[in-house]
Design an enzyme around this catalytic site. Structure first.
Site, PDB file in Angstrom:
ATOM      1  N   ALA A 123       0.855  -1.186   0.000  1.00 53.87           N
ATOM      2  CA  ALA A 123       0.000   0.000   0.000  1.00 53.87           C
ATOM      3  C   ALA A 123       0.890   1.235   0.000  1.00 53.87           C
ATOM      4  O   ALA A 123       2.088   1.145   0.276  1.00 53.87           O
ATOM      5  CB  ALA A 123      -0.897   0.011   1.233  1.00 53.87           C
ATOM      6  N   HIS A 158      -1.322   1.048   9.239  1.00 56.61           N
ATOM      7  CA  HIS A 158       0.001   1.560   8.856  1.00 56.61           C
ATOM      8  C   HIS A 158      -0.143   2.807   7.978  1.00 56.61           C
ATOM      9  O   HIS A 158       0.475   3.844   8.238  1.00 56.61           O
ATOM     10  CB  HIS A 158       0.762   0.447   8.109  1.00 56.61           C
ATOM     11  CG  HIS A 158       2.137   0.824   7.658  1.00 56.61           C
ATOM     12  ND1 HIS A 158       3.270   0.477   8.346  1.00 56.61           N
ATOM     13  CD2 HIS A 158       2.559   1.536   6.587  1.00 56.61           C
ATOM     14  CE1 HIS A 158       4.329   0.950   7.717  1.00 56.61           C
ATOM     15  NE2 HIS A 158       3.923   1.602   6.635  1.00 56.61           N
ATOM     16  N   GLU A 159      -0.957   2.696   6.959  1.00 60.10           N
ATOM     17  CA  GLU A 159      -1.076   3.822   6.012  1.00 60.10           C
ATOM     18  C   GLU A 159      -1.740   5.034   6.656  1.00 60.10           C
ATOM     19  O   GLU A 159      -1.396   6.173   6.353  1.00 60.10           O
ATOM     20  CB  GLU A 159      -1.849   3.388   4.756  1.00 60.10           C
ATOM     21  CG  GLU A 159      -1.240   2.210   4.009  1.00 60.10           C
ATOM     22  CD  GLU A 159       0.231   2.363   3.714  1.00 60.10           C
ATOM     23  OE1 GLU A 159       0.688   3.488   3.469  1.00 60.10           O
ATOM     24  OE2 GLU A 159       0.942   1.327   3.766  1.00 60.10           O
ATOM     25  N   HIS A 197       0.681   6.986   8.645  1.00 61.36           N
ATOM     26  CA  HIS A 197       1.530   7.828   7.784  1.00 61.36           C
ATOM     27  C   HIS A 197       0.921   9.194   7.506  1.00 61.36           C
ATOM     28  O   HIS A 197       1.646  10.124   7.150  1.00 61.36           O
ATOM     29  CB  HIS A 197       1.734   7.154   6.425  1.00 61.36           C
ATOM     30  CG  HIS A 197       2.913   6.238   6.357  1.00 61.36           C
ATOM     31  ND1 HIS A 197       4.149   6.590   6.816  1.00 61.36           N
ATOM     32  CD2 HIS A 197       3.049   4.985   5.844  1.00 61.36           C
ATOM     33  CE1 HIS A 197       4.996   5.579   6.588  1.00 61.36           C
ATOM     34  NE2 HIS A 197       4.350   4.600   6.007  1.00 61.36           N
ATOM     35  N   GLU A 236       8.835   5.092   8.290  1.00 64.98           N
ATOM     36  CA  GLU A 236       8.386   3.696   8.257  1.00 64.98           C
ATOM     37  C   GLU A 236       8.438   3.011   9.622  1.00 64.98           C
ATOM     38  O   GLU A 236       7.568   2.204   9.946  1.00 64.98           O
ATOM     39  CB  GLU A 236       9.211   2.913   7.227  1.00 64.98           C
ATOM     40  CG  GLU A 236       9.041   3.428   5.796  1.00 64.98           C
ATOM     41  CD  GLU A 236       7.599   3.441   5.316  1.00 64.98           C
ATOM     42  OE1 GLU A 236       6.729   2.878   6.006  1.00 64.98           O
ATOM     43  OE2 GLU A 236       7.341   4.036   4.260  1.00 64.98           O
TER      44      GLU A 236
HETATM   45 ZN    ZN Z   1       4.902   2.779   5.236  1.00 60.86          ZN
END
Ligand code: ZN
Length: 1036
Positions: free
Chosen positions: A432, A467-468, A471, A490
Site C-alpha cells: 500500500a 500503517h497507512e 503515515h 516507516e
Molecule cells: Zn509505510
C-alpha cells in the site's frame, strides 16, 4: 509505504513476504484457448499453461498421467544438471589456468606471440615518453600542487552536448518551489498523457539556473516569468538523464528573494511498470479495461511531471485532470469543480493541497465504484475498487473510520484534509502507499470477503490500513528530510500500526505478529550486511534498499523499547510535541529525540540513548551471570554478530559498538510479569555493570521482559538451566512472549556457536505442554528452517529424525485440531499454523483431511464450504494432484476474491511438480494469468520446497535482465527475489555459484546490500551444517 505484508501461511519476514497474499486476475488471456510458448531458454522449453505437458530439452517429454509422478527424482535430475553447471564453470576456470601454466617445453613463437611482444615494446616506449615530458615536480615529495588551489566540480554534459549547470545527484537549494499548478490529460486509449505545470519559485541564493527533476518526459515548451515584470520568456531546457534532471539557464542572474514562475508543457507515455504514472488492467463483464494510477515513492513523481522531487522540497499543489465522461478521477484533495471541455471530455479541478512532498502526490483515472462514511468530526472516508467488488469494501471502511478517529485523539492533531480515499488497485507493486488523502492498496490488502477470508486475512488487512493511516501524520504531516532517515516514516508507521490495533482491535492480537517480525528483523540485523537505521544514501539503488526490515521493524522495535522504558503517556506526549513542532516540515533523526526529551525525565538523556540505536549497526548481546551467593548480577554487553568463520572477523561492522540498553527483568522473588512493580529496569551504558538485587536467594532471573527490548540475552550455565527447569515445571510463570523469546534466543545463540544444540533441545522439550501460539509458532519456524536445510542437503535419515522430533513434540496438539474456524483468534491462528506445518511435513491424518476437503470443494465449487483459516493448506495438498491442479487453474481464473486467489497462489507455488512450477514462474513473469507483481512471492515460496529451490535460482539467473526491467535494482521486490532464492543453499558449490553469477553482472548488482546478505546467509548455512549437523545427528 507498506512494502511488505505477511501471509497467513508463511512465517517470512515482512520484506520477504511482501507480495504474498496477493491475488491475481486472469484478465488478460484465456490460456486454455491460447497456449503460449514461453522460453526458459527460448528453444528449450515449451509448455501448455494449466496443464501438465511440458518439454524440456535434455529431459525428454514427461506426460503426467497419474499422481504418482516421481517429483523428487525429477528434481534431483534437474538439480544434478544445475550442479553440473556450477562445477563445469569451475572446471573451465581451472582448465584455463592449467593451460597457461602447463607449457614447459620449448616451441617456435607463433604470429600471435610476436604481436604480443611488439605491443609490449610500444607500451614501454609510450610510458618512457610520458615520464620524460612530465613536469619535474611530478616525482618530488611536494608534488605539483599549487598553493591555494581549489577543487572545482566537474559539470556533466547535457543530452545536447552543452554543459549541464549542476553536477550532483541532489538538487541545489538556490531555488525552491512554492506552488505547483498541474494539469494532466491521460488518454487510456493511446496510453499516453499530456501535461502542463506551472511552478511558482522562490530564489533563496543568487543563481543563473533552475535545476529540477524530470524523467521520460518530452518537454515541448518552457517559459520563465519574473514576478517583477510578468513577461514570460522562452528558455532552453537542458537534460542530464543519469541524474534524471533538467535545467534552464536564466539571464540575467536571479537574485535572492525574487520570485519567478516556470511554465512547462510536456507529453509522455503511461508507464508500463508499476511506478510513475502507470496503466493498470482489469476485467469488467468480460471486457478488458484500463485505468491510470500513480506510485511516486521514492522518486517517480518526476516521471509524471517536472518537479523538485526530494522530500524536503515541500510545496502546495493544485491539480486538474482531464478525463472521459465514463471515468472518474481522484487526487489527494477533494474535487472543487467539474467542467465540460472540448471533444466530450471533462475537467476535474481539485482543491489546493496542504504543503507536502512530491512523493505523496497522487491521481487516479478510471472506472471505480465506492462507498463512503463520515467520521465523527466530518471527514469523508471512502473506499474505492474496480466494479463488481462492492461487497468487499465494508470492512475496510469501518476500520478506516475507527482508526482515523483513534489517531486524531491519540496525536491530538486533526486529520487536515476534508476527505480520505482508500483505493484498491488491481496492479500494484507494494502492499500500500500512503499518498495524502488518496491511499492506494493492492486489492488483497484492502478488500475483505466475509465468507471466505481467514482470521489472518482480517488481521493483515487491518494492519495495512492502520500503517497507512498512521503515515497521514508520520510521513505526510512531518516528513524525513532525506531518505537516510526513512525509518522516521516507516519505523513510526509500523510502530503505530501495532500500537493502534492493540487499542482499537485487541481481539486481533497483533502483538504476536509484531514479535514474530522483530525476531526476523533481528536475524537480518545480526549480519555484517546490515546497516544502521539512519544511513547515508544517495544513489537510486541505495534509496530503494532503505525500504527493508531494518527501517520498518527495527525502527518500530526501538520505539517499542522506548515506550516501555519511558511509559506510554510520556511517549504519547513526546510524539505530539514532535508532530506539532514540525508539522508541514521536515526532520532529521535528532529532531525526534529532542522533542521527546522535552517531555521525558530530565535524568534520562533520550537523545544519547537513542543515538546508540539509530546510528550504529546491529544490536547488543547481553551476557547475564547471576551470582546466587551474593545475589549480584554481572552484566556484559557486546555487539551480536553471527559471523561466518570463513569471513574475516576484523571486517565486522560493529565490533566496538556500545549501546545504552534499557534493560528490564523479573526474578523468582517477584515473578508476576503482569504486576508492573515486579518488572525492574536498569540502564546499561557501559561494557560491564553489576546489579545488586538486594533480595535473598533468587532462584532465577529473566531479562527482556515480554521481549520488548531489541537485544538478545545469553545466561550463564546455571541461570540457563534454571530457566529450562522453570519451563518444564511451570512454563506459565513467564509470559508467552518471554517463552517465545527464550526459544528464539536459544536457536540464534546456537547458530552463532554460543550455546550447544543439546541446550536448545533441552529448552524446547517443554513444548509438549505448550498451547500458546507465540512460542509454538517460533519453534516451528526454527525447526522447519533446520529441517529444510538438512533435507536439501540430501541427508534424508537426519531430516526424517528432525521431522519425527517435531511430531513427537507437537503430534498430540496436531491430533487435537479440528478442521473448522471455531474458537478464539488465538486458537484459530494456532490451528492454521500447526496444520500447515503438519501437511507440509506429510503428517498422515493432515494429508487425509485436507484431501477430503479439497475433493468436497471440487465437487461443489463452493469455497464457503471450507474452513477459511485452513484453505491454503487444503489447496496446497489438492494442487499436488494433476486433477487438483487443473481444477485450481480453472477456479483461479473465475474467482473474484483476491484473498482466495492469493491462497491458491501459495498452494501452487508449493507444488512439487517441476512443470507446473516453471509454468507458474513464466506466466507471472509475462503477466498472463498471474500478475507480475506476484513473482517475488512465487519465487520466495517455491524456494522453500525441495524441488523448487533449484528452479527458482535457475529462473533468476536465466531471466535476470527481464527481472531488473520489471523490478528496479534495490527495490524490495528484487531484495526478496535475491535473498529468498538463495536462502536454502548451504554448500560451498552454491556459494561459488551465487558469487560468480552476481560478479559477472555489468550493472551495480554486486554492490547491493541484498546480494551481500544473500552470500552471508549461505556462509552461515554452511557453517551451521559443519558445526551442528553432527551434534544433531547424535542428539536425535
Ligand atoms: Zn509505510
Amino acid at each position: 509505504m507498506e512494502p511488505t505484508v505477511q501471509s497467513e501461511r508463511a512465517p517470512f519476514p515482512r520484506n520477504m513476504i511482501e507480495n504474498s497474499l496477493y491475488e491475481e486476475e486472469s484478465d488478460r488471456v484465456d490460456l486454455g484457448k491460447n497456449p503460449h510458448l514461453h522460453p526458459l531458454e527460448s528453444d528449450e522449453l515449451e509448455y501448455e499453461p494449466c496443464s501438465s505437458r511440458l518439454l524440456v530439452r535434455g529431459l525428454g517429454e514427461h506426460d503426467l498421467d497419474d499422481d504418482e509422478e516421481d517429483y523428487e527424482s525429477s528434481a534431483r535430475l534437474l538439480g544434478i544438471s544445475f550442479m553440473n553447471r556450477s562445477s563445469n564453470h569451475r572446471s573451465n576456470m581451472s582448465g584455463a589456468y592449467s593451460h597457461e601454466t602447463s607449457g614447459g617445453s620449448c616451441s617456435v613463437p607463433t604470429g600471435r606471440t610476436l604481436l604480443v611482444v611488439a605491443f609490449v615494446v610500444v607500451i614501454i616506449l609510450s610510458i618512457s615518453m610520458v615520464v620524460y615530458f612530465l613536469p619535474k615536480c611530478t616525482f618530488t615529495k611536494e608534488g605539483c600542487h599549487k598553493k591555494n588551489t581549489t577543487l572545482t566540480l566537474v559539470y556533466p554534459l547535457a543530452t545536447n552536448g552543452q554543459v549541464f549547470p549542476w553536477p550532483k545527484m541532489r538538487l541545489p537549494n538556490a531555488v525552491v518551489p512554492v506552488h505547483y499548478s498541474l494539469t494532466l490529460h491521460p488518454n487510456l486509449t493511446t496510453v499516453n498523457f499530456t501535461g502542463s505545470v506551472q511552478i511558482n519559485l522562490l530564489i533563496m541564493e543568487n543563481t543563473n539556473n533552475i535545476t529540477l527533476h524530470a524523467s521520460g518526459l518530452k518537454i515541448t515548451r518552457a517559459t520563465i516569468t519574473p514576478e517583477a515584470n510578468g513577461h514570460p520568456k522562452n528558455v532552453q531546457v537542458l537534460e542530464y538523464t543519469p541524474h534524471q534532471q533538467i535545467a534552464m539557464k536564466v539571464n540575467p542572474i536571479m537574485s535572492k528573494g525574487e520570485r519567478y514562475t516556470l511554465n512547462l508543457k510536456y507529453s509522455a507515455n503511461l508507464s508500463d511498470g508499476l511506478s510513475g504514472f502507470y496503466k493498470g488492467i482489469y476485467q469488467d463483464k468480460n471486457q478488458t479495461r484500463m485505468l491510470a494510477a500513480t506510485q511516486f515513492e521514492p522518486f517517480s513523481a518526476r516521471r509524471a511531471f517536472p518537479c523538485f522531487d526530494e522530500p524536503a522540497f515541500k510545496a502546495t499543489f493544485t491539480i486538474t485532470i482531464i478525463r472521459e465522461a465514463d471515468h472518474i478521477s481522484l487526487s489527494n484533495m477533494a474535487k472543487n469543480a467539474t467542467t465540460p471541455v472540448a471533444n466530450g471530455l471533462y475537467q476535474d479541478r481539485f482543491m489546493e493541497s496542504v504543503k507536502m512532498s512530491t512523493y505523496l502526490v497522487a491521481f487516479i483515472v478510471g472506472n471505480l465504484t465506492s462507498i463512503s462514511q463520515n467520521t465523527s468530526r466530518g471527514v469523508t472516508v471512502s473506499v474505492y475498487a474496480v466494479p463488481n467488488k462492492m461487497d468487499q469494501l465494508n470492512y475496510a471502511l469501518e476500520t478506516a473510520v475507527k482508526l482515523v478517529e483513534f489517531y486524531e485523539k491519540f496525536f491530538n492533531i486533526s486529520y487536515p484534509l476534508r476527505k480520505l480515499d482508500l483505493v484498491a488497485l488491481p496492479d500494484f507493486e507494494a502492499g500500500a502507499m500512503e499518498n495524502w488523502g488518496l491511499i492506494t492498496f493492492r486489492e488483497v490488502a484492502l478488500l475483505y470477503k466475509e465468507d471466505t477470508a481467514s482470521i489472518m486475512d482480517k488481521q493483515i488487512i487491518t494492519i495495512v490500513i492502520a500503517h497507512e493511516l498512521a503515515h497521514q501524520w508520520f510521513g505526510n504531516l512531518v516528513t524525513m528530510e532525506w531518505w537516510n532517515d526513512l525509518w522516521l516514516n516507516e519505523g513510526f508507521a509500523t510502530f503505530m500500526e501495532y500500537f493502534s490495533l492493540e487499542k482499537v482491535f485487541p481481539e486481533l492480537q497483533v502483538g504476536d505478529h509484531f514479535l514474530n517480525s522483530r525476531f526476523r528483523a533481528m536475524e537480518k540485523d545480526s549480519m555484517n550486511s546490515s546497516h544502521p537505521l539512519s544511513t547515508a544514501v544517495e544513489s537510486f539503488e541505495q534509496i530503494e534498499e532503505m525500504f527493508d526490515s531494518i527501517s520498518y521493524e527495527k525502527g518500530a522495535s526501538i520505539l517499542l523499547m522506548l515506550k516501555d522504558f519511558l511509559n506510554e503517556t510520556i511517549l504519547q506526549q513526546g510524539i505530539t510535541q514532535y508532530l506539532k513542532e514540525h508539522e508541514y516540515g521536515n526532520t532529521k533523526n535528532e529532531d525526534l529525540w529532542n522533542s521527546i526529551a522535552k517531555v521525558a525525565s530530565v535524568d534520562l538523556n533520550v537523545k544519547d540513548m537513542m543515538k546508540t540505536w539509530t546510528l550504529q549497526t546491529g544490536f547488543p548481546l547481553v551476557t547475564v551471570k547471576l551470582d546466587t551467593t551474593t545475589n549480584i548480577i554481572h552484566l556484559n554487553q557486546e555487539c551480536f554478530l553471527r559471523i561466518a568463520i570463513s569471513q574475516n572477523s576484523s571486517s565486522s561492522s560493529c565490533c566496538s559498538n556500545l549501546w545504552h540498553i534499557p534493560l528490564t527483568f523479573i526474578t523468582s522473588s517477584c515473578s508476576d510479569y503482569k504486576r508492573p512493580e515486579c518488572i525492574k529496569k536498569w540502564l546499561l551504558k557501559n561494557k560491564t555493570d553489576t546489579i545488586d538485587l538486594k533480595e535473598p536467594s533468587v532462584a532465577w532471573v529473566k531479562f527482556n521482559v515480554n521481549m520488548s527490548g531489541y537485544y538478545i540475552v545469553d545466561y550463564d550455565k546455571s541461570s540457563s538451566e534454571k530457566l529450562i527447569v522453570l519451563l518444564q515445571n511451570d512454563h506459565l510463570a513467564i509470559s508467552d512472549q518471554d517463552r517465545a523469546g527464550l526459544i528464539n534466543n536459544a536457536f540464534v545463540l546456537a547458530s552463532a556457536g554460543k550455546i550447544s544444540v543439546k541446550t536448545v533441545l533441552n529448552l524446547t522439550s517443554y513444548l509438549k505442554y505448550e498451547d500458546s501460539p507465540v512460542p509454538i509458532v517460533e519453534a516451528l519456524v526454527q525447526f522447519n528452517r533446520i529441517y529444510m536445510l538438512i533435507q536439501k542437503r540430501g541427508n534424508l535419515s537426519l531430516s526424517n529424525r528432525v521431522k519425527e522430533y517435531i511430531f513427537d513434540i507437537f503430534g498430540d496438539l496436531i491430533d487435537q485440531q479440528t478442521w473448522s474456524n471455531n474458537g478464539s483468534f488465538s486458537e484459530r491462528q494456532l490451528r492454521s499454523k500447526l496444520l500447515a506445518t503438519a501437511c507440509d511435513l506429510k503428517y498422515d491424518s493432515c494429508i487425509q483431511n485436507a484431501s477430503n476437503l479439497f475433493t468436497k470443494w471440487m465437487n461443489s465449487s463452493d469455497l464457503s464450504l471450507l474452513p477459511s483459516d485452513l484453505t491454503t493448506t487444503i489447496f496446497t495438498i489438492g494442487a499436488r494432484t494433476l486433477e487438483g491442479w487443473t481444477f485450481m487453474c480453472q477456479m483461479y481464473s473465475h474467482l473474484q476474491s483476491k484473498t482466495d486467489k492469493s491462497k491458491m497462489l501459495t498452494a501452487m507455488a508449493k507444488t512439487n511438480n517441476v512443470h507446473h512450477l516453471i509454468w507458474l514462474m513464466y506466466n507471472s513473469l509475462h503477466h498472463d494469468t498471474i500478475r507480475t507483481q506476484e513473482l517475488p512471492f512465487i519465487l520466495a515460496t517455491s524456494s522453500r520446497t525441495p524441488v523448487g529451490y533449484l528452479f527458482a535460482w535457475d529462473f533468476v539467473k536465466e531471466n535476470w535482465d527481464e527481472l531488473i526491467k520489471k523490478f528496479h535494482l534495490g527495490s524490495f521486490s528484487l531484495q526478496t527475489i535475491i535473498t529468498e532464492t538463495t536462502s536454502q543453499f548451504s554448500t560451498k558449490a552454491h556459494l561459488l555459484e551465487v558469487q560468480t553469477f552476481f560478479e559477472s553482472l555489468a550493472d551495480k548488482t554486486s554492490q547491493l546490500g541484498s546480494v551481500k546478505e544473500a552470500q552471508e546467509v549461505i556462509r552461515l548455512n554452511i557453517q551451521w551444517m559443519e558445526e551442528n549437523m553432527k551434534n544433531l545427528d547424535k542428539q536425535l
